[in-house]
Scaffold this motif. Sequence first.
Motif, PDB file in Angstrom:
ATOM      1  N   GLY A  87       0.808  -1.200   0.000  1.00 38.18           N
ATOM      2  CA  GLY A  87       0.000   0.000   0.000  1.00 38.18           C
ATOM      3  C   GLY A  87       0.844   1.254   0.000  1.00 38.18           C
ATOM      4  O   GLY A  87       1.868   1.340  -0.664  1.00 38.18           O
ATOM      5  N   ASN A  88       0.432   2.229   0.793  1.00 38.36           N
ATOM      6  CA  ASN A  88       1.148   3.498   0.853  1.00 38.36           C
ATOM      7  C   ASN A  88       2.101   3.576   2.043  1.00 38.36           C
ATOM      8  O   ASN A  88       2.574   4.645   2.394  1.00 38.36           O
ATOM      9  N   ARG A  89       2.356   2.458   2.669  1.00 37.92           N
ATOM     10  CA  ARG A  89       3.206   2.472   3.850  1.00 37.92           C
ATOM     11  C   ARG A  89       4.668   2.687   3.482  1.00 37.92           C
ATOM     12  O   ARG A  89       5.140   2.225   2.449  1.00 37.92           O
ATOM     13  N   ASP A  90       5.378   3.397   4.371  1.00 32.15           N
ATOM     14  CA  ASP A  90       6.832   3.506   4.228  1.00 32.15           C
ATOM     15  C   ASP A  90       7.461   2.232   4.749  1.00 32.15           C
ATOM     16  O   ASP A  90       7.027   1.657   5.751  1.00 32.15           O
ATOM     17  N   ALA A  91       8.507   1.776   4.068  1.00 35.85           N
ATOM     18  CA  ALA A  91       9.211   0.566   4.482  1.00 35.85           C
ATOM     19  C   ALA A  91      10.627   0.926   4.892  1.00 35.85           C
ATOM     20  O   ALA A  91      11.324   1.667   4.202  1.00 35.85           O
ATOM     21  N   LEU A  92      11.032   0.390   6.025  1.00 35.73           N
ATOM     22  CA  LEU A  92      12.330   0.724   6.594  1.00 35.73           C
ATOM     23  C   LEU A  92      13.228  -0.523   6.565  1.00 35.73           C
ATOM     24  O   LEU A  92      12.900  -1.524   7.213  1.00 35.73           O
ATOM     25  N   PRO A  93      14.346  -0.491   5.838  1.00 34.38           N
ATOM     26  CA  PRO A  93      15.243  -1.658   5.846  1.00 34.38           C
ATOM     27  C   PRO A  93      15.928  -1.789   7.190  1.00 34.38           C
ATOM     28  O   PRO A  93      16.297  -0.790   7.814  1.00 34.38           O
ATOM     29  N   ALA A  94      16.094  -3.025   7.639  1.00 29.99           N
ATOM     30  CA  ALA A  94      16.735  -3.281   8.930  1.00 29.99           C
ATOM     31  C   ALA A  94      17.587  -4.535   8.839  1.00 29.99           C
ATOM     32  O   ALA A  94      17.322  -5.420   8.031  1.00 29.99           O
ATOM     33  N   ARG A  95      18.593  -4.586   9.671  1.00 36.52           N
ATOM     34  CA  ARG A  95      19.505  -5.730   9.697  1.00 36.52           C
ATOM     35  C   ARG A  95      19.319  -6.511  10.995  1.00 36.52           C
ATOM     36  O   ARG A  95      19.222  -5.930  12.066  1.00 36.52           O
ATOM     37  N   VAL A  96      19.242  -7.837  10.853  1.00 35.80           N
ATOM     38  CA  VAL A  96      19.075  -8.690  12.034  1.00 35.80           C
ATOM     39  C   VAL A  96      20.400  -8.748  12.785  1.00 35.80           C
ATOM     40  O   VAL A  96      21.420  -9.177  12.245  1.00 35.80           O
ATOM     41  N   LEU A  97      20.391  -8.291  14.039  1.00 32.66           N
ATOM     42  CA  LEU A  97      21.603  -8.282  14.850  1.00 32.66           C
ATOM     43  C   LEU A  97      21.851  -9.641  15.498  1.00 32.66           C
ATOM     44  O   LEU A  97      22.960 -10.151  15.479  1.00 32.66           O
ATOM     45  N   TYR A  98      20.818 -10.225  16.066  1.00 33.17           N
ATOM     46  CA  TYR A  98      20.946 -11.551  16.654  1.00 33.17           C
ATOM     47  C   TYR A  98      19.551 -12.116  16.920  1.00 33.17           C
ATOM     48  O   TYR A  98      18.549 -11.408  16.830  1.00 33.17           O
ATOM     49  N   ARG A  99      19.534 -13.405  17.240  1.00 33.04           N
ATOM     50  CA  ARG A  99      18.280 -14.088  17.536  1.00 33.04           C
ATOM     51  C   ARG A  99      18.374 -14.673  18.938  1.00 33.04           C
ATOM     52  O   ARG A  99      19.427 -15.177  19.324  1.00 33.04           O
ATOM     53  N   THR A 105       9.741 -19.953  20.226  1.00 35.67           N
ATOM     54  CA  THR A 105       9.444 -18.938  21.234  1.00 35.67           C
ATOM     55  C   THR A 105      10.463 -17.813  21.227  1.00 35.67           C
ATOM     56  O   THR A 105      10.335 -16.868  21.993  1.00 35.67           O
ATOM     57  N   GLY A 106      11.489 -17.898  20.385  1.00 36.09           N
ATOM     58  CA  GLY A 106      12.531 -16.889  20.349  1.00 36.09           C
ATOM     59  C   GLY A 106      12.117 -15.663  19.562  1.00 36.09           C
ATOM     60  O   GLY A 106      11.027 -15.592  18.994  1.00 36.09           O
ATOM     61  N   THR A 107      12.977 -14.667  19.542  1.00 34.71           N
ATOM     62  CA  THR A 107      12.710 -13.425  18.827  1.00 34.71           C
ATOM     63  C   THR A 107      13.929 -13.040  17.998  1.00 34.71           C
ATOM     64  O   THR A 107      15.008 -13.615  18.142  1.00 34.71           O
ATOM     65  N   MET A 108      13.730 -12.059  17.123  1.00 32.68           N
ATOM     66  CA  MET A 108      14.810 -11.516  16.311  1.00 32.68           C
ATOM     67  C   MET A 108      14.989 -10.046  16.694  1.00 32.68           C
ATOM     68  O   MET A 108      14.006  -9.302  16.801  1.00 32.68           O
ATOM     69  N   VAL A 109      16.232  -9.633  16.872  1.00 38.32           N
ATOM     70  CA  VAL A 109      16.511  -8.242  17.228  1.00 38.32           C
ATOM     71  C   VAL A 109      17.153  -7.548  16.032  1.00 38.32           C
ATOM     72  O   VAL A 109      18.133  -8.054  15.465  1.00 38.32           O
ATOM     73  N   VAL A 110      16.581  -6.408  15.617  1.00 37.11           N
ATOM     74  CA  VAL A 110      17.069  -5.677  14.450  1.00 37.11           C
ATOM     75  C   VAL A 110      17.583  -4.305  14.866  1.00 37.11           C
ATOM     76  O   VAL A 110      17.289  -3.808  15.964  1.00 37.11           O
ATOM     77  N   ASP A 111      18.359  -3.678  13.969  1.00 37.30           N
ATOM     78  CA  ASP A 111      19.063  -2.428  14.311  1.00 37.30           C
ATOM     79  C   ASP A 111      18.227  -1.184  14.015  1.00 37.30           C
ATOM     80  O   ASP A 111      18.750  -0.180  13.542  1.00 37.30           O
ATOM     81  N   ARG A 112      16.935  -1.245  14.283  1.00 38.76           N
ATOM     82  CA  ARG A 112      16.064  -0.068  14.119  1.00 38.76           C
ATOM     83  C   ARG A 112      15.193   0.061  15.359  1.00 38.76           C
ATOM     84  O   ARG A 112      14.686  -0.951  15.873  1.00 38.76           O
ATOM     85  N   GLY A 113      15.010   1.314  15.803  1.00 35.42           N
ATOM     86  CA  GLY A 113      14.214   1.536  16.995  1.00 35.42           C
ATOM     87  C   GLY A 113      13.266   2.704  16.833  1.00 35.42           C
ATOM     88  O   GLY A 113      12.985   3.149  15.711  1.00 35.42           O
ATOM     89  N   PHE A 114      12.800   3.244  17.966  1.00 37.88           N
ATOM     90  CA  PHE A 114      11.792   4.301  17.858  1.00 37.88           C
ATOM     91  C   PHE A 114      12.356   5.598  17.296  1.00 37.88           C
ATOM     92  O   PHE A 114      11.615   6.455  16.826  1.00 37.88           O
ATOM     93  N   ARG A 115      13.695   5.746  17.345  1.00 40.57           N
ATOM     94  CA  ARG A 115      14.256   6.940  16.702  1.00 40.57           C
ATOM     95  C   ARG A 115      14.124   6.856  15.179  1.00 40.57           C
ATOM     96  O   ARG A 115      14.258   7.864  14.482  1.00 40.57           O
ATOM     97  N   ASP A 116      13.859   5.637  14.653  1.00 40.85           N
ATOM     98  CA  ASP A 116      13.637   5.436  13.205  1.00 40.85           C
ATOM     99  C   ASP A 116      12.148   5.361  12.877  1.00 40.85           C
ATOM    100  O   ASP A 116      11.783   4.912  11.804  1.00 40.85           O
TER     101      ASP A 116
END
Length: 253
Positions: A87-99, A105-116
């Motif tokens: 749609g019209n959403r902005d897409a932000l590329p991010a890199r997976v730092l670790y899992r 039940t695990g998660t993925m941590v990426v290098d983007r936060g609320f400042r982005d």
Amino acid sequence: MSNKGKRLLLYVVLSIILLLIGPVLLGGLGSWMGARFSTMFFNRSDSPVLDELRDDIIQLMLENAILREEAIKVDQYRILLGITRTGNRDALPARVLYRSEGLVTGTMVVDRGFRDRVVLNSVCISSRGLVGIVSSVQERTSEILPVTNPSVNVSCVTWPSGAYGILQSSSTGDLQLVHVDLTSGVEIGDRVLTSRFGGVYPDGLLVGKVMRVSSGESGLALKLDIESAVDFRNTGEVLILLPDETSSSHTQQ
């Protein structure tokens, strides 16, 4: 010695000579051309017009190099966005730092936060399809809950059969589409996409494909075994779909 033998001996001798002196000749030719190029473009001349033209050429060469680099990046992002409808959403590329441990039940941590501009419940996709949803946000990082997590439920539709159901994950991380109409005509190999119902996930995101069709425990609905389109173990880059600011926000879990 016959004439044929003499010619063969001559070819062998010439081949050995070229093998020995060929690299030296090519190296010398390359050095000469490099020197000519350097003289042509970097030495100043007596003509201001020629110097100005030479400076323009060098500037154009630098700009072309920058444009080529940008074109490569655009192609990569186009591949990431190509198979999905965002749609019209902005897409932000991010890199997976670790899992964290365990893909269920695990998660993925990426290098983007609320400042982005990443916010809670932002949708995460890869070049292959739906990855999951943002479950927590820090200043510079975010945590993504993959669809293999049992706490994530997604409203989906099969294509081309058009059957609706709820995507769930078992305790082992296997994906299943449940509550599917018995008369829907779903077949093995049908694609599974996010549906327009719910509000969090844009419709049309690829989730996977149907691998098995069986009756649910109650016998009143179908249960579909789904093979995920995403290889979670080898996903290194993702896109985070930022909230559509033109529509009201909803929640779906």
